[in-house]
Write an enzyme that holds these catalytic residues in place. Structure first.
Site, mmCIF file in Angstrom:
data_model
loop_
_atom_site.group_PDB
_atom_site.id
_atom_site.type_symbol
_atom_site.label_atom_id
_atom_site.label_comp_id
_atom_site.label_asym_id
_atom_site.label_seq_id
_atom_site.Cartn_x
_atom_site.Cartn_y
_atom_site.Cartn_z
ATOM 1 N N ARG A 1 0.904 -1.259 0.201
ATOM 2 C CA ARG A 1 -0.033 -0.057 0.018
ATOM 3 C C ARG A 1 0.867 1.226 0.085
ATOM 4 N NH1 ARG A 1 -5.337 1.428 3.539
ATOM 5 N NH2 ARG A 1 -5.990 0.184 1.930
ATOM 6 N N HIS B 1 -7.403 0.643 -6.304
ATOM 7 C CA HIS B 1 -7.736 -0.359 -5.052
ATOM 8 C C HIS B 1 -8.375 -1.327 -5.444
ATOM 9 C CE1 HIS B 1 -7.887 -1.217 -1.097
ATOM 10 N NE2 HIS B 1 -8.858 -0.421 -0.450
ATOM 11 N N GLN C 1 -10.287 -3.899 -2.934
ATOM 12 C CA GLN C 1 -11.702 -3.674 -2.332
ATOM 13 C C GLN C 1 -12.746 -3.867 -3.259
ATOM 14 O OE1 GLN C 1 -12.333 -1.665 0.727
ATOM 15 N NE2 GLN C 1 -14.341 -2.578 0.044
ATOM 16 N N ASP D 1 -17.192 7.198 -1.352
ATOM 17 C CA ASP D 1 -15.930 7.303 -0.662
ATOM 18 C C ASP D 1 -15.721 8.718 0.032
ATOM 19 O OD1 ASP D 1 -13.273 6.399 0.259
ATOM 20 O OD2 ASP D 1 -12.495 6.359 -1.826
ATOM 21 N N CYS E 1 -16.349 1.884 1.104
ATOM 22 C CA CYS E 1 -15.350 1.001 1.239
ATOM 23 C C CYS E 1 -14.647 1.102 2.857
ATOM 24 C CB CYS E 1 -13.813 1.261 0.162
ATOM 25 S SG CYS E 1 -13.351 2.977 0.383
ATOM 26 N N ARG F 1 -13.534 -8.479 2.390
ATOM 27 C CA ARG F 1 -12.206 -8.306 2.168
ATOM 28 C C ARG F 1 -11.160 -9.338 2.643
ATOM 29 N NH1 ARG F 1 -9.923 -3.001 2.052
ATOM 30 N NH2 ARG F 1 -8.265 -4.082 1.167
HETATM 31 N N1 NVA Z 1 -9.895 6.843 -1.284
HETATM 32 C C1 NVA Z 1 -9.366 6.446 -0.205
HETATM 33 C C2 NVA Z 1 -9.796 5.059 0.115
HETATM 34 C C3 NVA Z 1 -9.383 4.538 1.662
HETATM 35 C C4 NVA Z 1 -9.642 3.100 1.906
HETATM 36 C C5 NVA Z 1 -8.100 6.671 0.386
HETATM 37 O O1 NVA Z 1 -7.327 6.434 -0.526
HETATM 38 O O2 NVA Z 1 -7.591 7.135 1.430
HETATM 39 N N1 CP Z 2 -11.143 -0.036 2.767
HETATM 40 C C1 CP Z 2 -9.964 -0.167 3.084
HETATM 41 O O1 CP Z 2 -8.834 -0.248 2.402
HETATM 42 O O2 CP Z 2 -9.787 0.225 4.468
HETATM 43 P P1 CP Z 2 -8.670 0.421 5.244
HETATM 44 O O3 CP Z 2 -7.668 1.677 4.609
HETATM 45 O O4 CP Z 2 -8.860 0.446 6.564
HETATM 46 O O5 CP Z 2 -7.530 -0.784 5.023
#
Ligand code: NVA
Ligand code: CP
Length: 300
Positions: free
Chosen positions: A102, A129, A132, A217, A257, A285
């Protein structure tokens, strides 16, 4: 080497099979069946951004599969002190069986994958992502059956989740409406490359008409914290409220998500209401990523 950096790394057929397998693995898990295809195998988990769901689901998946995982944060690794990505990739992949990353730039996971001798999973970048979406597709399937030919509306930022929804629309064969404020549309090249039926809107009410699934989101993603105030103003008309849900089909589902901000991108009455399936979506997930780990293990 098969990696999973976007939903396009698997064929449409493989993705649909993976969702079916996720549902099977979920049933096996609920029945306390012991299934350990990753016995003695190790997943390295590189997290350059925060996480609850992704970390807990991958760690649990590896334990339930008979293997183990290593959590690596930039505060503790040499990667965080500037060791080149290609060197880190060569070294880490020489000791583990799979790597999950990540991070910010999507190019970083591509570069890591290029130098890795084991499969690499994108666990969120600024652009995508895909993990997800596996959970979201599983959740839709469990509640409503096939998503093929259905209409999905994305509300809010044209961000990493939105881009993965664009890929999913092509791979799973649904129509995607995207409602964003002006200036927050998804990336033009990702829209242009898509073979899916996409429609871009700047009005939520227009976009959600006749939708089977409404998804949103956060307004400010990880890494955009200093834009929070500016985004609150830009996205003020992009909250998923009961009024918005009323434009969608009566049996439409709501997904997010998570983490969510009630009163910003979604009203509490929607996310905590009858059409919301966010808790199943979060739990899935675990099951969807178990299917992904098994797939990459068997296909490499
Ligand atoms: N769009 C959000 C998703 C978090 C799971 C982010 O990138 O922070
Ligand atoms: N939805 C998601 O990826 O959550 P986290 O940021 O908690 O991993």
């Amino acid at each position: 080497m098969r990696h999973f950096l976007t939903l396009k790394d698997l064929s449409s057929q493989e993705l649909k099979q993976l969702i079916k397998r996720a549902i099977e693995l979920k049933q096996m898990h609920k029945a306390d069946e012991v299934y350990e295809p990753m016995k003695n195998k190790v997943l390295a988990m590189i997290f350059e951004k925060s996480s609850t769901r992704t970390r807990v689901s991958f760690e649990s998946a590896m334990i339930q599969f008979g293997g183990g995982s290593i959590f690596l944060s930039p505060n503790d690794t040499q990667l965080g002190r500037g060791e080149p990505v290609e060197d880190s990739a060569r070294v880490i992949s020489s000791m583990v069986d799979m790597v999950m990353i990540r991070t910010f730039e999507h190019e970083k996971v591509q570069q890591f994958a290029h130098y890795s001798s084991v499969p690499v999973i994108n666990a969120l970048t600024d652009d995508y992502h895909p993990c997800q979406l596996l959970a979201d597709m599983q959740t839709y399937y469990e509640h409503r059956g096939s998503i093929e030919g259905k209409t999905v509306t994305w509300v809010g930022d044209g961000n990493n989740m939105c881009h993965s929804y664009i890929n999913a629309a092509e791979q799973f064969g649904f129509k995607l409406n995207i409602a964003t404020p002006i200036g927050y549309e998804p990336k033009a090249d990702i829209v242009a490359e898509s073979k899916a039926t996409l429609s871009l809107y700047n009005s939520v009410e227009e976009a959600v008409v006749a939708s089977d699934l409404v998804v949103t989101d956060v307004w400010a993603s990880m890494g955009q914290e200093e834009e929070q105030k500016k985004r609150e103003r830009a996205f003020a008309d992009f909250q998923v409220t009961d009024k918005v849900m009323a434009f969608a089909n009566e049996d439409a589902l709501f997904m997010h998500c998570l983490p969510a901000h009630r009163g910003e991108e979604v009203a509490a009455s929607v996310i905590d209401g009858k059409q919301s399936v966010v808790w199943d979506e979060a739990e899935n997930r675990l099951h969807a990523q178990k299917a992904l780990v098994e797939f990459l293990h068997l296909n490499n």
